[in-house]
Design a protein around this motif. Structure first.
Motif, PDB file in Angstrom:
ATOM      1  N   ILE A 101     -22.187  -5.942  50.802  1.00 60.75           N
ATOM      2  CA  ILE A 101     -22.331  -4.925  49.762  1.00 60.75           C
ATOM      3  C   ILE A 101     -20.965  -4.285  49.533  1.00 60.75           C
ATOM      4  CG2 ILE A 101     -23.109  -3.202  51.470  1.00 60.75           C
ATOM      5  CD1 ILE A 101     -24.627  -1.838  49.139  1.00 60.75           C
ATOM      6  N   GLY A 102     -20.582  -4.223  48.278  1.00 67.35           N
ATOM      7  CA  GLY A 102     -19.305  -3.618  47.906  1.00 67.35           C
ATOM      8  C   GLY A 102     -19.500  -2.546  46.863  1.00 67.35           C
ATOM      9  N   GLY A 103     -18.481  -1.732  46.671  1.00 65.49           N
ATOM     10  CA  GLY A 103     -18.527  -0.712  45.644  1.00 65.49           C
ATOM     11  C   GLY A 103     -18.529  -1.316  44.250  1.00 65.49           C
ATOM     12  N   PRO A 104     -18.793  -0.499  43.237  1.00 60.95           N
ATOM     13  CA  PRO A 104     -18.942  -1.025  41.882  1.00 60.95           C
ATOM     14  C   PRO A 104     -17.653  -1.462  41.222  1.00 60.95           C
ATOM     15  CG  PRO A 104     -19.125   1.368  41.874  1.00 60.95           C
ATOM     16  CD  PRO A 104     -19.070   0.947  43.313  1.00 60.95           C
ATOM     17  N   GLU A 105     -16.489  -1.051  41.803  1.00 63.03           N
ATOM     18  CA  GLU A 105     -15.212  -1.345  41.160  1.00 63.03           C
ATOM     19  C   GLU A 105     -14.167  -1.781  42.184  1.00 63.03           C
ATOM     20  OE1 GLU A 105     -15.094   1.962  37.598  1.00 63.03           O
ATOM     21  OE2 GLU A 105     -14.598   2.622  39.630  1.00 63.03           O
ATOM     22  N   VAL A 106     -13.398  -2.796  41.834  1.00 71.01           N
ATOM     23  CA  VAL A 106     -12.194  -3.142  42.589  1.00 71.01           C
ATOM     24  C   VAL A 106     -11.043  -2.415  41.908  1.00 71.01           C
ATOM     25  CG1 VAL A 106     -10.634  -4.988  43.307  1.00 71.01           C
ATOM     26  CG2 VAL A 106     -13.119  -5.386  43.286  1.00 71.01           C
ATOM     27  N   ARG A 107     -10.375  -1.544  42.667  1.00 71.77           N
ATOM     28  CA  ARG A 107      -9.368  -0.667  42.084  1.00 71.77           C
ATOM     29  C   ARG A 107      -8.078  -0.746  42.887  1.00 71.77           C
ATOM     30  NH1 ARG A 107     -12.053   4.108  40.131  1.00 71.77           N
ATOM     31  NH2 ARG A 107      -9.985   5.047  39.858  1.00 71.77           N
ATOM     32  N   SER A 108      -6.954  -0.597  42.209  1.00 71.92           N
ATOM     33  CA  SER A 108      -5.689  -0.497  42.923  1.00 71.92           C
ATOM     34  C   SER A 108      -5.658   0.802  43.709  1.00 71.92           C
ATOM     35  CB  SER A 108      -4.512  -0.556  41.952  1.00 71.92           C
ATOM     36  OG  SER A 108      -4.442   0.639  41.190  1.00 71.92           O
ATOM     37  N   ALA A 109      -4.964   0.782  44.838  1.00 72.26           N
ATOM     38  CA  ALA A 109      -4.828   2.000  45.633  1.00 72.26           C
ATOM     39  C   ALA A 109      -4.133   3.091  44.823  1.00 72.26           C
ATOM     40  CB  ALA A 109      -4.055   1.711  46.914  1.00 72.26           C
ATOM     41  N   ARG A 110      -3.213   2.698  43.969  1.00 74.59           N
ATOM     42  CA  ARG A 110      -2.503   3.678  43.136  1.00 74.59           C
ATOM     43  C   ARG A 110      -3.480   4.401  42.210  1.00 74.59           C
ATOM     44  NH1 ARG A 110       2.875   4.391  41.366  1.00 74.59           N
ATOM     45  NH2 ARG A 110       3.514   2.564  42.590  1.00 74.59           N
ATOM     46  N   SER A 111      -4.403   3.665  41.597  1.00 72.42           N
ATOM     47  CA  SER A 111      -5.355   4.312  40.683  1.00 72.42           C
ATOM     48  C   SER A 111      -6.307   5.223  41.444  1.00 72.42           C
ATOM     49  CB  SER A 111      -6.141   3.267  39.884  1.00 72.42           C
ATOM     50  OG  SER A 111      -7.148   2.662  40.673  1.00 72.42           O
ATOM     51  N   LEU A 112      -6.666   4.848  42.660  1.00 73.74           N
ATOM     52  CA  LEU A 112      -7.527   5.699  43.476  1.00 73.74           C
ATOM     53  C   LEU A 112      -6.786   6.967  43.899  1.00 73.74           C
ATOM     54  CD1 LEU A 112      -9.150   2.898  45.656  1.00 73.74           C
ATOM     55  CD2 LEU A 112     -10.291   4.217  43.858  1.00 73.74           C
ATOM     56  N   ALA A 113      -5.498   6.824  44.196  1.00 73.06           N
ATOM     57  CA  ALA A 113      -4.691   8.000  44.536  1.00 73.06           C
ATOM     58  C   ALA A 113      -4.626   8.966  43.360  1.00 73.06           C
ATOM     59  CB  ALA A 113      -3.290   7.566  44.951  1.00 73.06           C
ATOM     60  N   GLN A 114      -4.440   8.432  42.168  1.00 73.99           N
ATOM     61  CA  GLN A 114      -4.391   9.285  40.983  1.00 73.99           C
ATOM     62  C   GLN A 114      -5.722   9.997  40.769  1.00 73.99           C
ATOM     63  OE1 GLN A 114      -1.859  10.130  39.369  1.00 73.99           O
ATOM     64  NE2 GLN A 114      -0.319   8.506  39.424  1.00 73.99           N
ATOM     65  N   ALA A 115      -6.821   9.279  40.993  1.00 75.44           N
ATOM     66  CA  ALA A 115      -8.144   9.896  40.846  1.00 75.44           C
ATOM     67  C   ALA A 115      -8.329  11.020  41.854  1.00 75.44           C
ATOM     68  CB  ALA A 115      -9.230   8.838  41.025  1.00 75.44           C
ATOM     69  N   TYR A 116      -7.868  10.805  43.078  1.00 75.37           N
ATOM     70  CA  TYR A 116      -7.961  11.849  44.100  1.00 75.37           C
ATOM     71  C   TYR A 116      -7.151  13.080  43.693  1.00 75.37           C
ATOM     72  CZ  TYR A 116      -6.616  14.533  48.170  1.00 75.37           C
ATOM     73  OH  TYR A 116      -6.353  15.574  49.023  1.00 75.37           O
ATOM     74  N   LEU A 117      -5.923  12.868  43.229  1.00 72.26           N
ATOM     75  CA  LEU A 117      -5.066  13.987  42.858  1.00 72.26           C
ATOM     76  C   LEU A 117      -5.656  14.785  41.697  1.00 72.26           C
ATOM     77  CD1 LEU A 117      -1.582  12.244  43.144  1.00 72.26           C
ATOM     78  CD2 LEU A 117      -2.472  14.070  44.620  1.00 72.26           C
ATOM     79  N   GLU A 118      -6.245  14.082  40.747  1.00 72.06           N
ATOM     80  CA  GLU A 118      -6.864  14.775  39.615  1.00 72.06           C
ATOM     81  C   GLU A 118      -8.050  15.612  40.080  1.00 72.06           C
ATOM     82  OE1 GLU A 118      -7.840  11.981  36.585  1.00 72.06           O
ATOM     83  OE2 GLU A 118      -5.762  11.267  36.369  1.00 72.06           O
ATOM     84  N   ALA A 119      -8.882  15.035  40.949  1.00 70.95           N
ATOM     85  CA  ALA A 119     -10.054  15.768  41.437  1.00 70.95           C
ATOM     86  C   ALA A 119      -9.645  16.970  42.278  1.00 70.95           C
ATOM     87  CB  ALA A 119     -10.955  14.832  42.246  1.00 70.95           C
ATOM     88  N   ALA A 120      -8.574  16.812  43.069  1.00 71.95           N
ATOM     89  CA  ALA A 120      -8.101  17.886  43.944  1.00 71.95           C
ATOM     90  C   ALA A 120      -7.192  18.871  43.222  1.00 71.95           C
ATOM     91  CB  ALA A 120      -7.367  17.279  45.136  1.00 71.95           C
ATOM     92  N   ARG A 121      -6.895  18.593  41.956  1.00 69.05           N
ATOM     93  CA  ARG A 121      -6.014  19.443  41.134  1.00 69.05           C
ATOM     94  C   ARG A 121      -4.652  19.632  41.800  1.00 69.05           C
ATOM     95  NH1 ARG A 121     -11.179  21.314  40.566  1.00 69.05           N
ATOM     96  NH2 ARG A 121     -11.940  21.523  38.418  1.00 69.05           N
ATOM     97  N   ARG A 122      -4.098  18.498  42.212  1.00 67.98           N
ATOM     98  CA  ARG A 122      -2.769  18.532  42.827  1.00 67.98           C
ATOM     99  C   ARG A 122      -1.819  17.681  41.990  1.00 67.98           C
ATOM    100  NH1 ARG A 122      -5.790  18.088  47.945  1.00 67.98           N
ATOM    101  NH2 ARG A 122      -5.535  20.051  49.072  1.00 67.98           N
ATOM    102  N   ARG A 123      -0.574  18.118  41.947  1.00 70.40           N
ATOM    103  CA  ARG A 123       0.458  17.366  41.238  1.00 70.40           C
ATOM    104  C   ARG A 123       1.370  16.716  42.274  1.00 70.40           C
ATOM    105  NH1 ARG A 123       1.296  18.412  35.836  1.00 70.40           N
ATOM    106  NH2 ARG A 123       0.018  20.072  34.937  1.00 70.40           N
ATOM    107  N   ARG A 124       1.318  15.413  42.357  1.00 69.61           N
ATOM    108  CA  ARG A 124       2.175  14.668  43.274  1.00 69.61           C
ATOM    109  C   ARG A 124       2.545  13.345  42.605  1.00 69.61           C
ATOM    110  NH1 ARG A 124       1.268  18.807  45.516  1.00 69.61           N
ATOM    111  NH2 ARG A 124       0.907  19.244  47.745  1.00 69.61           N
ATOM    112  N   ARG A 125       3.687  12.851  42.951  1.00 72.48           N
ATOM    113  CA  ARG A 125       4.077  11.522  42.506  1.00 72.48           C
ATOM    114  C   ARG A 125       3.484  10.491  43.459  1.00 72.48           C
ATOM    115  NH1 ARG A 125      10.052   8.948  43.051  1.00 72.48           N
ATOM    116  NH2 ARG A 125       9.600   6.899  42.151  1.00 72.48           N
ATOM    117  N   VAL A 126       2.883   9.435  42.920  1.00 71.24           N
ATOM    118  CA  VAL A 126       2.303   8.361  43.728  1.00 71.24           C
ATOM    119  C   VAL A 126       3.336   7.251  43.885  1.00 71.24           C
ATOM    120  CG1 VAL A 126       0.461   6.662  43.931  1.00 71.24           C
ATOM    121  CG2 VAL A 126      -0.022   8.916  42.919  1.00 71.24           C
TER     122      VAL A 126
END
Length: 257
Positions: A194-219
């Motif tokens: 069983i896998g998640g619904p999406e295969v995603r780059s780690a970079r895109s997941l990092a960006q999603a985390y930063l947006e949700a956490a309302r943090r500004r960081r360069r990935v």
């Protein structure tokens, strides 16, 4: 509903289920869903909580024979950086010569990625398949919570490092649903991943985390030499043909921030 790849068999609802690791991230959800489905659930714990758990220590074997007595199904979720193989061996020895249904949760690519933790999981799979017990082994991709913790651990850094490979994170609720279905369906040996619904780059997941956490960081991309990184880059930990999870990483983050 019986999960993809399974054949509907005898219904084991209302059986007595023992859960190891029942207080963990996945275990808590599994126990709740089992109770909702009508099962009598006991949680193996080193500290007894009246009405919720039975005492037993997989590290030493103390109390395990008594804890497993009467269980029709054992869902083995307990895990640790060290000691997984010994714990699995003790559990198997304690239940024999009885033959309850043993359900074990493992990791996609566990037999292909050269990590000590994965090697221990592979050995646990071997112990179970050769034990003579009726069993079900369910492999899953990395949990959303693991991916989030990786990025969250870097929250005090001026940059966020993202590995140069993809992830297919899955939600524990989706995995728990699958495990509860296995309890009802009965032993099926090694079942589809069983896998998640999406295969995603780690970079895109990092960006999603930063947006949700309302943090500004360069990935910043992180690429390291060696077999482990190479195997991850090759996708050994992914299962795109079994993208059965319904909860996306953004869905998960929305419940955390």
């Amino acid at each position: 509903m019986v999960p993809p790849g399974l054949v509907k068999g005898e219904n084991h609802l209302m059986g007595d289920v023992l859960v190891t690791g029942g207080t963990g991230n996945l275990g808590r959800v599994v126990c709740d869903k089992l109770r909702e489905a009508g099962h009598e659930v006991r949680v193996l714990s080193r500290r007894v909580r009246p009405g919720q758990s039975v005492r037993g220590d997989l590290r030493t074997g103390e109390g395990i024979p008594e804890a497993v007595a009467g269980a029709d199904t054992i869902v083995h979720l307990a895990t640790a950086p060290r000691g997984d193989v010994e714990a699995c061996s003790r559990l198997i020895a304690a239940v024999l010569p009885r033959t309850p249904h043993l359900i074990f949760t493992s990791i996609v690519g566990v037999d292909r990625i050269p990590l000590a933790y994965y090697a221990a999981k592979t050995e646990c799979e071997r112990l179970i398949t050769t034990s003579g017990l009726p069993y079900t082994i369910q492999r899953a991709t990395q949990f959303h919570s693991l991916v989030m913790r990786f990025f969250h651990s870097q929250r005090r850094l001026p940059l966020v490092f993202a590995p140069g490979f993809d992830f297919q994170p899955v939600d524990v609720r989706d995995v728990a649903d699958r495990l509860v279905a296995h309890v009802a369906a009965g032993p099926r040996e090694r079942v589809p991943d069983i896998g998640g619904p999406e295969v995603r780059s780690a970079r895109s997941l990092a960006q999603a985390y930063l947006e949700a956490a309302r943090r500004r960081r360069r990935v910043v991309g992180l690429n390291l030499p060696g077999r482990v990184f190479s195997t991850f880059r090759g996708g050994a930990h992914l299962s795109p043909e079994h993208a059965d999870g319904g909860v996306t990483f953004e869905d998960f983050l929305a419940t955390r921030f």
